[in-house]
Design a protein around this motif. Structure first.
Motif, PDB file in Angstrom:
ATOM      1  N   LEU A  78     -54.382   9.907 -22.323  1.00 46.02           N
ATOM      2  CA  LEU A  78     -55.447  10.772 -21.543  1.00 46.02           C
ATOM      3  C   LEU A  78     -56.747  10.686 -21.297  1.00 46.02           C
ATOM      4  CD1 LEU A  78     -54.707  13.545 -20.037  1.00 46.02           C
ATOM      5  CD2 LEU A  78     -55.473  14.557 -22.100  1.00 46.02           C
ATOM      6  N   LEU A  79     -57.421  10.246 -22.405  1.00 46.66           N
ATOM      7  CA  LEU A  79     -58.726   9.773 -22.429  1.00 46.66           C
ATOM      8  C   LEU A  79     -59.025   8.549 -21.456  1.00 46.66           C
ATOM      9  CD1 LEU A  79     -59.587   9.811 -26.118  1.00 46.66           C
ATOM     10  CD2 LEU A  79     -59.789  11.574 -24.594  1.00 46.66           C
ATOM     11  N   LYS A  80     -58.114   7.691 -21.525  1.00 52.64           N
ATOM     12  CA  LYS A  80     -58.215   6.358 -20.789  1.00 52.64           C
ATOM     13  C   LYS A  80     -57.851   6.711 -19.288  1.00 52.64           C
ATOM     14  CE  LYS A  80     -55.875   2.755 -22.236  1.00 52.64           C
ATOM     15  NZ  LYS A  80     -54.853   2.028 -23.037  1.00 52.64           N
ATOM     16  N   SER A  81     -56.838   7.834 -19.064  1.00 54.38           N
ATOM     17  CA  SER A  81     -56.674   8.175 -17.550  1.00 54.38           C
ATOM     18  C   SER A  81     -57.928   8.774 -16.949  1.00 54.38           C
ATOM     19  CB  SER A  81     -55.425   9.070 -17.806  1.00 54.38           C
ATOM     20  OG  SER A  81     -55.234   9.891 -16.383  1.00 54.38           O
ATOM     21  N   VAL A  82     -58.407   9.748 -17.886  1.00 54.42           N
ATOM     22  CA  VAL A  82     -59.727  10.414 -17.169  1.00 54.42           C
ATOM     23  C   VAL A  82     -60.875   9.560 -16.732  1.00 54.42           C
ATOM     24  CG1 VAL A  82     -61.507  11.888 -17.854  1.00 54.42           C
ATOM     25  CG2 VAL A  82     -59.359  12.577 -18.428  1.00 54.42           C
ATOM     26  N   GLU A  83     -61.112   8.467 -17.441  1.00 57.45           N
ATOM     27  CA  GLU A  83     -62.168   7.571 -17.186  1.00 57.45           C
ATOM     28  C   GLU A  83     -61.818   6.687 -15.978  1.00 57.45           C
ATOM     29  OE1 GLU A  83     -65.849   5.786 -17.171  1.00 57.45           O
ATOM     30  OE2 GLU A  83     -65.316   7.809 -18.111  1.00 57.45           O
ATOM     31  N   TYR A  84     -60.449   6.337 -15.877  1.00 55.23           N
ATOM     32  CA  TYR A  84     -59.792   5.412 -14.951  1.00 55.23           C
ATOM     33  C   TYR A  84     -59.993   6.071 -13.650  1.00 55.23           C
ATOM     34  CZ  TYR A  84     -57.739   2.305 -18.547  1.00 55.23           C
ATOM     35  OH  TYR A  84     -57.291   1.631 -19.455  1.00 55.23           O
ATOM     36  N   MET A  85     -59.677   7.471 -13.611  1.00 53.21           N
ATOM     37  CA  MET A  85     -59.912   8.273 -12.411  1.00 53.21           C
ATOM     38  C   MET A  85     -61.162   8.531 -11.935  1.00 53.21           C
ATOM     39  SD  MET A  85     -57.217  11.410 -13.369  1.00 53.21           S
ATOM     40  CE  MET A  85     -58.136  12.484 -12.078  1.00 53.21           C
ATOM     41  N   HIS A  86     -62.328   8.578 -12.800  1.00 56.74           N
ATOM     42  CA  HIS A  86     -63.699   8.515 -12.643  1.00 56.74           C
ATOM     43  C   HIS A  86     -64.150   7.464 -12.137  1.00 56.74           C
ATOM     44  CE1 HIS A  86     -67.962   9.861 -12.621  1.00 56.74           C
ATOM     45  NE2 HIS A  86     -68.252   9.128 -13.645  1.00 56.74           N
ATOM     46  N   LYS A  92     -53.267   3.414 -12.353  1.00 56.11           N
ATOM     47  CA  LYS A  92     -53.070   3.334 -13.828  1.00 56.11           C
ATOM     48  C   LYS A  92     -53.500   4.343 -14.511  1.00 56.11           C
ATOM     49  CE  LYS A  92     -53.050   0.002 -16.941  1.00 56.11           C
ATOM     50  NZ  LYS A  92     -51.591  -0.605 -17.179  1.00 56.11           N
ATOM     51  N   ALA A  93     -54.129   5.419 -14.080  1.00 57.62           N
ATOM     52  CA  ALA A  93     -54.445   6.710 -14.554  1.00 57.62           C
ATOM     53  C   ALA A  93     -53.228   7.530 -14.870  1.00 57.62           C
ATOM     54  CB  ALA A  93     -55.543   7.534 -13.894  1.00 57.62           C
ATOM     55  N   ILE A  94     -52.432   7.474 -13.715  1.00 54.84           N
ATOM     56  CA  ILE A  94     -51.007   8.234 -13.745  1.00 54.84           C
ATOM     57  C   ILE A  94     -50.148   7.553 -14.763  1.00 54.84           C
ATOM     58  CG2 ILE A  94     -48.895   8.788 -12.421  1.00 54.84           C
ATOM     59  CD1 ILE A  94     -51.412  10.545 -11.757  1.00 54.84           C
ATOM     60  N   THR A 149     -53.014  16.532 -11.964  1.00 52.65           N
ATOM     61  CA  THR A 149     -53.751  15.166 -11.592  1.00 52.65           C
ATOM     62  C   THR A 149     -54.000  14.735 -10.321  1.00 52.65           C
ATOM     63  OG1 THR A 149     -53.550  14.597 -13.983  1.00 52.65           O
ATOM     64  CG2 THR A 149     -54.418  12.834 -12.561  1.00 52.65           C
ATOM     65  N   THR A 150     -52.708  14.581  -9.854  1.00 53.00           N
ATOM     66  CA  THR A 150     -52.555  14.018  -8.408  1.00 53.00           C
ATOM     67  C   THR A 150     -53.156  15.063  -7.144  1.00 53.00           C
ATOM     68  OG1 THR A 150     -50.342  15.155  -8.229  1.00 53.00           O
ATOM     69  CG2 THR A 150     -50.493  12.776  -8.822  1.00 53.00           C
ATOM     70  N   LYS A 151     -53.097  16.445  -7.689  1.00 59.73           N
ATOM     71  CA  LYS A 151     -53.542  17.239  -6.704  1.00 59.73           C
ATOM     72  C   LYS A 151     -55.477  17.397  -6.856  1.00 59.73           C
ATOM     73  CE  LYS A 151     -54.004  22.301  -5.465  1.00 59.73           C
ATOM     74  NZ  LYS A 151     -55.501  22.142  -5.278  1.00 59.73           N
ATOM     75  N   ALA A 152     -55.718  17.186  -8.100  1.00 57.58           N
ATOM     76  CA  ALA A 152     -57.194  16.880  -8.175  1.00 57.58           C
ATOM     77  C   ALA A 152     -57.842  15.780  -7.431  1.00 57.58           C
ATOM     78  CB  ALA A 152     -57.505  17.052  -9.621  1.00 57.58           C
ATOM     79  N   THR A 153     -57.077  14.610  -7.705  1.00 54.11           N
ATOM     80  CA  THR A 153     -57.457  13.659  -7.154  1.00 54.11           C
ATOM     81  C   THR A 153     -57.526  13.503  -5.515  1.00 54.11           C
ATOM     82  OG1 THR A 153     -56.407  12.274  -8.719  1.00 54.11           O
ATOM     83  CG2 THR A 153     -56.774  11.011  -6.753  1.00 54.11           C
ATOM     84  N   ALA A 154     -56.420  14.247  -4.895  1.00 56.91           N
ATOM     85  CA  ALA A 154     -56.531  14.750  -3.381  1.00 56.91           C
ATOM     86  C   ALA A 154     -57.701  15.338  -3.061  1.00 56.91           C
ATOM     87  CB  ALA A 154     -55.099  15.220  -2.884  1.00 56.91           C
ATOM     88  N   ASP A 155     -57.842  16.410  -3.886  1.00 58.63           N
ATOM     89  CA  ASP A 155     -58.954  17.222  -3.465  1.00 58.63           C
ATOM     90  C   ASP A 155     -60.358  16.686  -3.846  1.00 58.63           C
ATOM     91  OD1 ASP A 155     -57.339  19.316  -3.107  1.00 58.63           O
ATOM     92  OD2 ASP A 155     -57.876  20.252  -5.175  1.00 58.63           O
ATOM     93  N   MET A 156     -60.671  15.549  -4.552  1.00 60.51           N
ATOM     94  CA  MET A 156     -61.795  14.863  -4.733  1.00 60.51           C
ATOM     95  C   MET A 156     -61.960  13.880  -3.407  1.00 60.51           C
ATOM     96  SD  MET A 156     -61.555  13.746  -9.094  1.00 60.51           S
ATOM     97  CE  MET A 156     -62.960  12.700  -8.783  1.00 60.51           C
ATOM     98  N   CYS A 157     -60.635  13.331  -3.007  1.00 61.01           N
ATOM     99  CA  CYS A 157     -61.044  12.705  -1.947  1.00 61.01           C
ATOM    100  C   CYS A 157     -61.395  13.344  -0.551  1.00 61.01           C
ATOM    101  CB  CYS A 157     -59.534  12.049  -1.409  1.00 61.01           C
ATOM    102  SG  CYS A 157     -58.986  10.765  -2.436  1.00 61.01           S
ATOM    103  N   LYS A 158     -60.981  14.599  -0.630  1.00 65.43           N
ATOM    104  CA  LYS A 158     -61.321  15.530   0.480  1.00 65.43           C
ATOM    105  C   LYS A 158     -62.865  15.901   0.253  1.00 65.43           C
ATOM    106  CE  LYS A 158     -56.774  17.809   0.625  1.00 65.43           C
ATOM    107  NZ  LYS A 158     -56.156  19.244   0.506  1.00 65.43           N
ATOM    108  N   GLY A 159     -63.415  16.046  -0.914  1.00 69.02           N
ATOM    109  CA  GLY A 159     -64.693  16.196  -1.199  1.00 69.02           C
ATOM    110  C   GLY A 159     -65.447  15.044  -0.555  1.00 69.02           C
ATOM    111  N   GLY A 218     -67.393  18.674  -8.931  1.00 69.51           N
ATOM    112  CA  GLY A 218     -67.049  19.869  -9.836  1.00 69.51           C
ATOM    113  C   GLY A 218     -65.409  19.674 -10.523  1.00 69.51           C
ATOM    114  N   ILE A 219     -64.457  19.282  -9.592  1.00 64.61           N
ATOM    115  CA  ILE A 219     -63.107  18.989  -9.791  1.00 64.61           C
ATOM    116  C   ILE A 219     -62.955  17.888 -11.036  1.00 64.61           C
ATOM    117  CG2 ILE A 219     -60.953  18.175  -9.004  1.00 64.61           C
ATOM    118  CD1 ILE A 219     -61.661  19.633  -6.463  1.00 64.61           C
ATOM    119  N   GLY A 220     -63.843  16.860 -10.955  1.00 61.03           N
ATOM    120  CA  GLY A 220     -63.707  15.943 -12.184  1.00 61.03           C
ATOM    121  C   GLY A 220     -64.248  16.533 -13.566  1.00 61.03           C
ATOM    122  N   PHE A 221     -65.271  17.353 -13.419  1.00 61.65           N
ATOM    123  CA  PHE A 221     -65.203  18.088 -14.852  1.00 61.65           C
ATOM    124  C   PHE A 221     -64.218  19.127 -15.102  1.00 61.65           C
ATOM    125  CE2 PHE A 221     -69.745  17.128 -13.879  1.00 61.65           C
ATOM    126  CZ  PHE A 221     -70.229  16.384 -15.029  1.00 61.65           C
TER     127      PHE A 221
END
Length: 788
Positions: free
Chosen positions: A566-574, A617-619, A640-650, A676-679
């Motif tokens: 999970l920790l790796k996933s969070v940093e890969y996304m960021h 890789k995060a997924i 996670t996928t929804k959060a990633t999609a929302d960050m793209c919109k941002g 904010g979604i990342g946090f």
């Protein structure tokens, strides 16, 4: 150099010195003939009626009469109110402040009415439900300032306070520095509020006067840690102390801060910082005065500084100091320290105030020196008590400071305040309370031994005195409780802040080690994995995986080893979001995390593919969380996928906003989606695995919203004010890209205010969480105080 000013200041010192000598002689006469003893014995006969009560069966079993078993600021206030003692407690406390700080006489009906008004206001505040969370936090001070519409000034002061105290060297107490500065701000505000009481002021003028008082209090307040405490702490070498004292003396004698062209000593960096801060303070204070009132301020400041220096230069090893040499500087510095505030504020001259303050000062100083005598003796400081303890067996001519202390008390009661009943009550309350606190601090035996030394000539009086110390009640004071509470709170906050910083560093290292991705052995050269590892290896803060680790392991009690994916996933996304953000088609950034961006090292196509690779890789990492049920993992991946999609919109919102002037609401929305979604993900992903309630999830979402916006505003401020070396990337990128930011929409001051608003709202949400965690408090504090 203004020779006339220097001559006038030195003449004023000599005049004050002559006045102090006359006062000392008057005290010495009363001490020698012991006339103060009979007066005080009579005073105590009437005083004890209100403070010593014969116990009865009913009072013995009454809960109201018993002291609270739980110590602490809030429990004690609640007990006083329950026992019906709070009104008297506050009345004597506020009365004391009016005498000590404002130089008022308690025999005045006008003063009594004002004290009653203040007591009612303080009581109302103390008994408010939300007052239970008062902890001298920056958010509580900001909220208080906001009520008075002076939040911009408070932001300035709080940021300056953090900067100044961050430079307090080891060997000095940061908490005591903070307390002194806050205390002096409060004292200056007291003067301001009293000066304008009964005067109708327009809102803007009232606001300006409050802002001026807050700034004056801060600027004068920093002189205590940066001058007096620094010189007392023996941090500077002897040569540096001499250079520094000369610098201060020259400033006061000429009215101008001399340039610091050179400095001889290893503390040059510290002195350069202090010189800059004190010059700013001095020049601000000077602007508030005309030529006449500025000279009055300089005279009082010089009296205080020079008498401090005379005392500071004394050596405890020198056995030949006269009584005058011991006591005259004490009279001068203790009176001047109060009179400075009034002259600083350019208040109207008040002969009664000057007279009362001059006589009153030594009482406070002797009380403080009594409480601190053993610490002072250990440090080699010369005070009336340390000198007497050292030489009383060999110097029969030395004045006993404890006798002098009670002589001063008698002189104040009968010669200055004309035996006013309320004044007598407050002064004796304070004196007995001081001895009670000393006895508690030293312990029964050490206190008894000390009294044996100090009371040889006053056995009858001492017997009565110790009965008062043993049996008297209702002599404690709110300012002492507040002082103890403030120091305890500031120390606790500092300790927790240090633990937070240490934890951040300790977690960051293992996270850094777990992030590299193993290259595909089937490929001759795995460029995408190599590029991903390049981006991951940058000097990132790792805030998001750190949040995830702490919430998962410390708050939700998940297994440390089980949440590594999970920790790796969070940093890969960021990291993926940063790669996309830096692309030429978007921010076109050349530097990230202290080195060239990925597309600069490789090319745009590789950067785009690497970003996509890291999101997948995060997924993949989330799918390897084998210790959790499949339904929970599916819920996690769905989030996670929804959060990633929302960050793209941002990010798209950000790109489309360039060249446009956004409203604050539009900016808040964009910021939440982009940052904010990342946090939020960092908080909610471990919460999903832990199966927390929807109520907690909602609180964490709201916290992430406000913390994320505060974080982004700080980014916007750093983009304008930060340095590339510290930021690890080029500053001014937002301006180059014509991007709407909180700074462009609100301006620097407005952006800071908006950041503090979201900071306070985030902290309020932390208080609502069922399981209290200081991590989230210090996290948002870190967000708004970081330098990169």
């Amino acid at each position: 150099m203004d020779k006339k000013l220097k001559e006038a200041i030195n003449e004023e010192y000599r005049s004050a010195e002559h006045k102090a000598v006359r006062y000392f002689e008057a005290l010495q006469n009363q001490l020698t003939d012991q006339s103060y003893v009979s007066s005080l014995i009579n005073d105590f006969q009437t005083w004890k009626i209100n403070h010593i009560h014969s116990p009865s069966i009913l009072t013995y079993f009454s809960r109201k009469k018993r002291k609270p078993t739980v110590k602490g600021y809030r429990p004690y206030i609640e007990w006083l109110n329950y026992a019906g003692k709070l009104d008297n407690y506050l009345n004597r406390s506020i009365s004391y402040l009016y005498m000590r700080d404002l130089g008022k006489t308690l025999s005045s009906q006008h003063t009594q009415e004002r004290i009653d008004e203040v007591v009612n206001n303080v009581k109302t505040h103390l008994l408010k439900k939300d007052a239970k969370n008062d902890n001298f936090s920056v958010s509580s001070l900001y909220k208080l300032a906001k009520k008075e519409k002076v939040e911009h000034t408070m932001i300035f002061v709080l940021e300056k306070l953090k900067r100044v105290t961050a430079h307090i060297p080891s060997g000095m107490s940061v908490e005591h520095a903070q307390r002194k500065i806050l205390k002096i701000i409060a004292g200056v505000l007291m003067h301001e509020l009293e000066e304008r009481r009964g005067i109708e002021l327009a809102d803007q003028e009232r606001k300006c006067r409050l802002e001026k008082a807050i700034k004056l209090g801060f600027y004068y307040g920093i002189t205590y840690p940066l001058i007096d405490d620094l010189l007392d702490a023996k941090i500077l070498s002897k040569d540096e102390e001499k250079q520094y004292a000369t610098l201060i003396r020259t400033t006061l004698e000429t009215g101008e801060v001399p340039a610091l062209d050179s400095w001889h000593g290893e503390n040059k960096e510290l002195i350069l910082f202090i010189h800059s801060e004190l010059k700013e303070a001095f020049e601000y204070m000077k602007l508030q005065h005309d030529d006449r009132t500025w000279k009055l301020f300089l005279k009082q400041a010089y009296i205080f500084f020079h008498s401090q220096e005379v005392d500071r230069e004394k050596k405890l090893t020198n056995s030949t100091y006269s009584n005058e040499e011991i006591y005259i500087p004490v009279i001068l510095k203790s009176s001047a320290s109060r009179q400075i505030v009034r002259s600083l504020m350019n208040a109207p001259e008040d002969e009664g105030y000057d007279k009362r303050t001059f006589y009153y000062g030594i009482y406070n100083q002797l009380a403080d020196d009594l409480a601190d005598m053993f610490d002072d003796k250990k440090d080699g400081a010369v005070t009336p008590y340390t000198y007497y303890l050292t030489y009383h067996t060999t110097r029969k001519d030395l004045i006993n400071p404890f006798e002098m202390y009670w002589t001063v008390i008698s002189y104040l009661i009968h010669d200055v305040y004309q035996a006013d009943f309320k004044t007598k009550e407050v002064i004796l309350d304070r004196a007995i309370n001081g001895l009670k606190r000393l006895k508690e601090k030293l312990g029964e035996q050490k206190y008894s031994d000390l009294m044996g030394i100090f009371t040889k000539r006053m056995s009858t009086f001492n017997r009565i005195l110790q009965q008062m110390v043993e049996k008297a009640d209702d002599v404690d004071f709110f300012d002492k409780l507040l002082r103890d509470h403030m120091i305890t709170t500031l120390k606790e906050n500092r300790r927790e802040q240090e633990e937070f910083s240490e934890m951040i560093q300790s977690i960051r290292s293992p996270i850094d080690k777990m992030l590299p991705i193993t290259e595909n052995a089937l490929l001759e050269k795995d460029i995408v994995t190599e590029a991903a590892n390049y981006s991951l290896a940058g000097n990132g803060k790792r805030i998001r995986p750190i949040i995830t680790w702490f919430m998962g392991v410390k708050e939700f009690e998940l297994d440390n080893a089980q949440i590594v994916p999970l920790l790796k996933s969070v940093e890969y996304m960021h990291t993926a979001s940063l790669i996309f953000d830096d692309l030429p088609s978007q921010d076109n950034a050349a530097m990230r995390r202290g080195r060239p961006t990925l597309h600069e090292v490789y090319d745009t196509a590789t950067a785009e593919l690497t970003g996509l690779f890291l999101t997948q890789k995060a997924i993949e990492e989330q799918a390897t969380l084998q210790a959790f049920e499949g339904s929970i993992i599916l819920k996690l991946i769905g989030y996670t996928t929804k959060a990633t999609a929302d960050m793209c919109k941002g990010q798209l919102m950000d790109l489309e906003s360039r060249g446009k002037q956004l409203t604050l609401q539009e900016l808040n929305t964009l910021c939440f989606y982009k940052t904010g979604i990342g946090f939020e993900a960092s908080l909610l992903m471990p919460a999903i695995l832990a199966g927390v309630s929807n109520e907690v999830m909602d609180l964490l979402k709201k916290y992430a919203y406000h913390a994320g916006i505060a974080f982004q505003i700080k980014d916007d401020l750093l983009d304008v004010e930060g340095e590339q070396k510290t930021l690890g990337k080029k500053s001014g990128m937002d301006k180059d890209n014509d991007t709407s930011t909180f700074v462009t929409v609100l301006g620097l001051e407005g952006a800071r205010k908006e950041m503090w608003e979201h900071y306070c709202m985030a902290l309020d949400l932390v208080e609502l969480l069922p399981k209290k965690t200081n991590f989230l408090k210090f996290l948002v504090d870190y967000m708004i105080n970081r330098t990169r």
